[in-house]
Design a protein around this motif. Structure first.
Motif, PDB file in Angstrom:
ATOM      1  N   SER A   1      31.353   5.861  11.889  1.00 49.79           N
ATOM      2  CA  SER A   1      32.776   5.644  11.563  1.00 49.79           C
ATOM      3  C   SER A   1      33.164   4.173  11.696  1.00 49.79           C
ATOM      4  O   SER A   1      32.622   3.438  12.516  1.00 49.79           O
ATOM      5  N   SER A   2      34.116   3.784  10.899  1.00 51.08           N
ATOM      6  CA  SER A   2      34.396   2.349  10.753  1.00 51.08           C
ATOM      7  C   SER A   2      35.371   1.825  11.799  1.00 51.08           C
ATOM      8  O   SER A   2      35.689   0.647  11.824  1.00 51.08           O
ATOM      9  N   ASP A   3      35.847   2.696  12.699  1.00 49.05           N
ATOM     10  CA  ASP A   3      36.891   2.265  13.622  1.00 49.05           C
ATOM     11  C   ASP A   3      36.373   1.518  14.846  1.00 49.05           C
ATOM     12  O   ASP A   3      37.154   1.133  15.704  1.00 49.05           O
ATOM     13  N   ALA A   4      35.058   1.358  14.968  1.00 51.19           N
ATOM     14  CA  ALA A   4      34.507   0.778  16.192  1.00 51.19           C
ATOM     15  C   ALA A   4      33.480  -0.299  15.880  1.00 51.19           C
ATOM     16  O   ALA A   4      32.957  -0.359  14.769  1.00 51.19           O
ATOM     17  N   ASP A   5      33.170  -1.127  16.890  1.00 53.50           N
ATOM     18  CA  ASP A   5      32.116  -2.131  16.704  1.00 53.50           C
ATOM     19  C   ASP A   5      30.898  -1.849  17.573  1.00 53.50           C
ATOM     20  O   ASP A   5      29.869  -2.501  17.443  1.00 53.50           O
ATOM     21  N   THR A   6      31.023  -0.878  18.494  1.00 50.89           N
ATOM     22  CA  THR A   6      29.949  -0.631  19.458  1.00 50.89           C
ATOM     23  C   THR A   6      29.745   0.869  19.651  1.00 50.89           C
ATOM     24  O   THR A   6      30.720   1.598  19.799  1.00 50.89           O
ATOM     25  N   LEU A   7      28.477   1.293  19.661  1.00 50.12           N
ATOM     26  CA  LEU A   7      28.171   2.685  19.997  1.00 50.12           C
ATOM     27  C   LEU A   7      27.503   2.706  21.366  1.00 50.12           C
ATOM     28  O   LEU A   7      26.549   1.962  21.596  1.00 50.12           O
ATOM     29  N   VAL A   8      28.019   3.535  22.266  1.00 52.43           N
ATOM     30  CA  VAL A   8      27.296   3.800  23.512  1.00 52.43           C
ATOM     31  C   VAL A   8      26.638   5.160  23.343  1.00 52.43           C
ATOM     32  O   VAL A   8      27.323   6.173  23.186  1.00 52.43           O
ATOM     33  N   ASN A   9      25.309   5.160  23.331  1.00 53.02           N
ATOM     34  CA  ASN A   9      24.602   6.419  23.111  1.00 53.02           C
ATOM     35  C   ASN A   9      24.104   6.968  24.444  1.00 53.02           C
ATOM     36  O   ASN A   9      23.108   6.491  24.986  1.00 53.02           O
ATOM     37  N   ALA A  10      24.816   7.966  24.962  1.00 59.76           N
ATOM     38  CA  ALA A  10      24.457   8.565  26.253  1.00 59.76           C
ATOM     39  C   ALA A  10      24.261  10.067  26.132  1.00 59.76           C
ATOM     40  O   ALA A  10      24.523  10.814  27.073  1.00 59.76           O
ATOM     41  N   VAL A  11      23.844  10.527  24.936  1.00 60.23           N
ATOM     42  CA  VAL A  11      23.448  11.937  24.836  1.00 60.23           C
ATOM     43  C   VAL A  11      22.019  12.051  25.343  1.00 60.23           C
ATOM     44  O   VAL A  11      21.298  11.067  25.445  1.00 60.23           O
ATOM     45  N   VAL A  12      21.622  13.272  25.658  1.00 60.24           N
ATOM     46  CA  VAL A  12      20.261  13.474  26.134  1.00 60.24           C
ATOM     47  C   VAL A  12      19.430  14.096  25.008  1.00 60.24           C
ATOM     48  O   VAL A  12      19.900  14.966  24.297  1.00 60.24           O
ATOM     49  N   GLY A  13      18.231  13.559  24.822  1.00 60.71           N
ATOM     50  CA  GLY A  13      17.298  14.163  23.874  1.00 60.71           C
ATOM     51  C   GLY A  13      17.227  13.460  22.526  1.00 60.71           C
ATOM     52  O   GLY A  13      17.996  12.544  22.224  1.00 60.71           O
ATOM     53  N   GLU A  14      16.291  13.960  21.712  1.00 60.04           N
ATOM     54  CA  GLU A  14      16.014  13.357  20.412  1.00 60.04           C
ATOM     55  C   GLU A  14      17.213  13.416  19.470  1.00 60.04           C
ATOM     56  O   GLU A  14      17.278  12.669  18.486  1.00 60.04           O
ATOM     57  N   VAL A  15      18.177  14.268  19.789  1.00 60.88           N
ATOM     58  CA  VAL A  15      19.399  14.360  18.983  1.00 60.88           C
ATOM     59  C   VAL A  15      20.102  12.995  18.909  1.00 60.88           C
ATOM     60  O   VAL A  15      20.877  12.740  17.984  1.00 60.88           O
ATOM     61  N   GLY A  16      19.774  12.098  19.810  1.00 54.95           N
ATOM     62  CA  GLY A  16      20.397  10.764  19.803  1.00 54.95           C
ATOM     63  C   GLY A  16      19.860   9.830  18.741  1.00 54.95           C
ATOM     64  O   GLY A  16      20.478   8.790  18.453  1.00 54.95           O
ATOM     65  N   LEU A  17      18.719  10.171  18.151  1.00 54.82           N
ATOM     66  CA  LEU A  17      18.078   9.226  17.215  1.00 54.82           C
ATOM     67  C   LEU A  17      18.918   8.926  15.969  1.00 54.82           C
ATOM     68  O   LEU A  17      19.200   7.767  15.650  1.00 54.82           O
ATOM     69  N   ARG A  18      19.332   9.967  15.258  1.00 54.20           N
ATOM     70  CA  ARG A  18      20.050   9.740  13.994  1.00 54.20           C
ATOM     71  C   ARG A  18      21.366   8.994  14.194  1.00 54.20           C
ATOM     72  O   ARG A  18      21.675   8.075  13.427  1.00 54.20           O
ATOM     73  N   PRO A  19      22.169   9.366  15.203  1.00 52.89           N
ATOM     74  CA  PRO A  19      23.401   8.593  15.418  1.00 52.89           C
ATOM     75  C   PRO A  19      23.140   7.113  15.705  1.00 52.89           C
ATOM     76  O   PRO A  19      23.895   6.254  15.241  1.00 52.89           O
ATOM     77  N   THR A  20      22.058   6.818  16.435  1.00 49.16           N
ATOM     78  CA  THR A  20      21.735   5.398  16.680  1.00 49.16           C
ATOM     79  C   THR A  20      21.466   4.712  15.342  1.00 49.16           C
ATOM     80  O   THR A  20      21.934   3.599  15.082  1.00 49.16           O
ATOM     81  N   TYR A  21      20.711   5.401  14.513  1.00 45.73           N
ATOM     82  CA  TYR A  21      20.356   4.857  13.193  1.00 45.73           C
ATOM     83  C   TYR A  21      21.623   4.575  12.379  1.00 45.73           C
ATOM     84  O   TYR A  21      21.800   3.499  11.807  1.00 45.73           O
TER      85      TYR A  21
END
Ligand code: NDP
Ligand code: MG
Length: 388
Positions: free
Chosen positions: A88-108
């Motif tokens: 989403s375009s409303d932010a400049d920073t993602l903090v990725n603190a989910v657990v597991g491989e489910v975090g990969l795509r959002p980081t991408y």
């Protein structure tokens, strides 16, 4: 002012991020939150932070939340929602603190849409480091580590050239079973595994710390973050967990980062980088009251997960994907009471051996490889050879 999307806001790391944002409102504005299913805590966080957008991965909980908050904020659901939120375009920073491989795509997606990523979710780099690091470079975006060991290395490096680095040393507490012999390891319970001597963390990483898979995943994470080959990444057992990791330079000098065992320090460092935030006195380590510090080699025979991670990392390609998913599944089975502690590495090793090798899987291939590994582990756990 950083505008932050926070994935995993109800978790052990996520709650600290929320606290820090509350403590430093001039520095951070959390504009989006994502959780799996804990909508009770999410609702409290929504009232406190007033974000524009949330995602609940669990479809039923998500639909219910969307009904109740209709017109007040954007509610997304499912894994797709997690990706859309990260982009989403409303932010400049993602903090990725989910657990597991489910975090990969959002980081991408976050990198692709031009955001910096503050990364707690180590599984992102274990499964997809070969995709994530080049993307960050292409997009000229930063990945700043939250994991305490990687934060320590990042702080010791402080922008120096990697040509000056001989190796990095990741410290490990050794977990609750450091002094157990092999026989004793056969009988450890879920409660014992969930009782980490130094850190209070989510359940999955706590079990990973007991098997030393956590350190193995961190070795792979360090390989991608700092671009070093595996023979220049060592693990040293340091039960007091006061030194969070070290860098040895080519002249032999060792720089270590020390501090209390509390994730607030590495999280605040990642959030504020390149600045530092003034944290309360309780976060200030008092060297004069420190007990003796000790160091030793990890026992990779007693804790095969560390060896398996080095092997998978060195093999590269899909091997760490299989290692990671097999581990996620084996830990879930252990937590369900359907697998013994000692069988966790046995199932992982079997899954890695049986998997078809792919030298450079893309995101969809990673999902397929992961799915296969999970099925293999579940089937192996059901075939009667394993005790529960
Ligand atoms: P927790 O189990 O405490 O929290 C996990 C968070 O992720 C929760 O908010 C959970 O939501 C959310 N979540 C889980 N699955 C999904 C999903 N499918 N979609 C969306 N959200 C999801 O984990 P930790 O905070 O301990 O760990 C998070 C990550 O940080 C892990 O990768 C871990 O290895 C890493 N890490 C953690 C450290 C620690 O001290 N805890 C230290 C260093 C790294 P819900 O509450 O709804 O289930
Ligand atoms: Mg760590």
């Amino acid at each position: 002012m950083k505008k932050i999307l926070l994935l995993g806001s109800t978790g052990s790391i996520g709650k600290n991020v929320v606290n820090l944002a509350g403590m430093f409102p001039d520095h951070f504005k959390i504009v989006g939150l994502a959780v799996n299913s804990n909508t009770e805590l999410l609702e409290e966080q929504v009232k406190m932070l007033n974000p524009q957008i949330v995602c609940i991965t669990d479809p039923d909980k998500g639909a219910d939340f969307a009904r109740r908050f209709r017109g007040r904020l954007t509610v997304m659901t499912g894994d797709r929602g997690l990706e859309e939120l990260a982009a989403s375009s409303d932010a400049d920073t993602l903090v990725n603190a989910v657990v597991g491989e489910v975090g990969l795509r959002p980081t991408y997606r976050a990198l692709e849409s031009g955001k910096d990523v503050l990364l707690a979710n180590k599984e992102t780099l274990v499964a997809g480091g070969h995709l994530i690091m080049p993307l960050a470079e292409r997009m000229k975006r930063r990945i700043i580590p939250i994991d305490s060991e990687h934060s320590a290395v990042f702080q010791c490096l402080d922008g120096r050239s990697m040509d000056e680095v001989r190796r990095i040393l990741l410290t490990a507490s050794g977990g609750p079973f450091r002094d157990f012999d092999r026989q004793a390891l056969l009988n450890v319970t879920r409660e014992q595994a969930l009782n980490h001597p130094r850190w209070k963390m989510g359940r999955k990483i706590t079990v990973d710390s007991a098997t030393l898979m956590n350190k193995g995943l961190e070795v792979i994470e360090a390989h991608w973050l700092f671009g070093l080959p595996y023979d220049r990444i060592s693990v040293v057992v340091h039960p007091q967990s006061m030194i969070h990791s070290l860098v040895q330079f080519i002249d032999g000098s060792l720089l270590a980062q020390m501090g209390v065992t509390d994730m607030m320090i590495p999280i605040s460092y990642a959030m504020a980088w390149p600045e530092r935030l003034p944290l309360k006195h309780k976060y200030h380590l008092d060297m004069q009251t420190l007990e003796d510090l000790s160091f030793s080699r990890p026992d990779q025979d007693k804790f095969p997960c560390l060896r398996l991670a080095y092997e998978a990392g060195n093999h590269g390609g899909s091997a760490p994907v299989v290692l990671n998913s097999a581990n996620e599944e084996a830990v879930a089975l252990f937590l369900e009471g359907r697998l013994s502690f000692a069988d966790i590495p046995v199932l992982i090793e079997e899954a890695v051996k049986k998997a078809v090798f792919n030298p450079a899987p893309d995101l969809d291939e990673i999902a397929d490889i992961s799915c296969e590994a999970r099925i293999r582990v579940r089937e192996a756990a059901c075939d009667g050879r394993f005790v529960s």
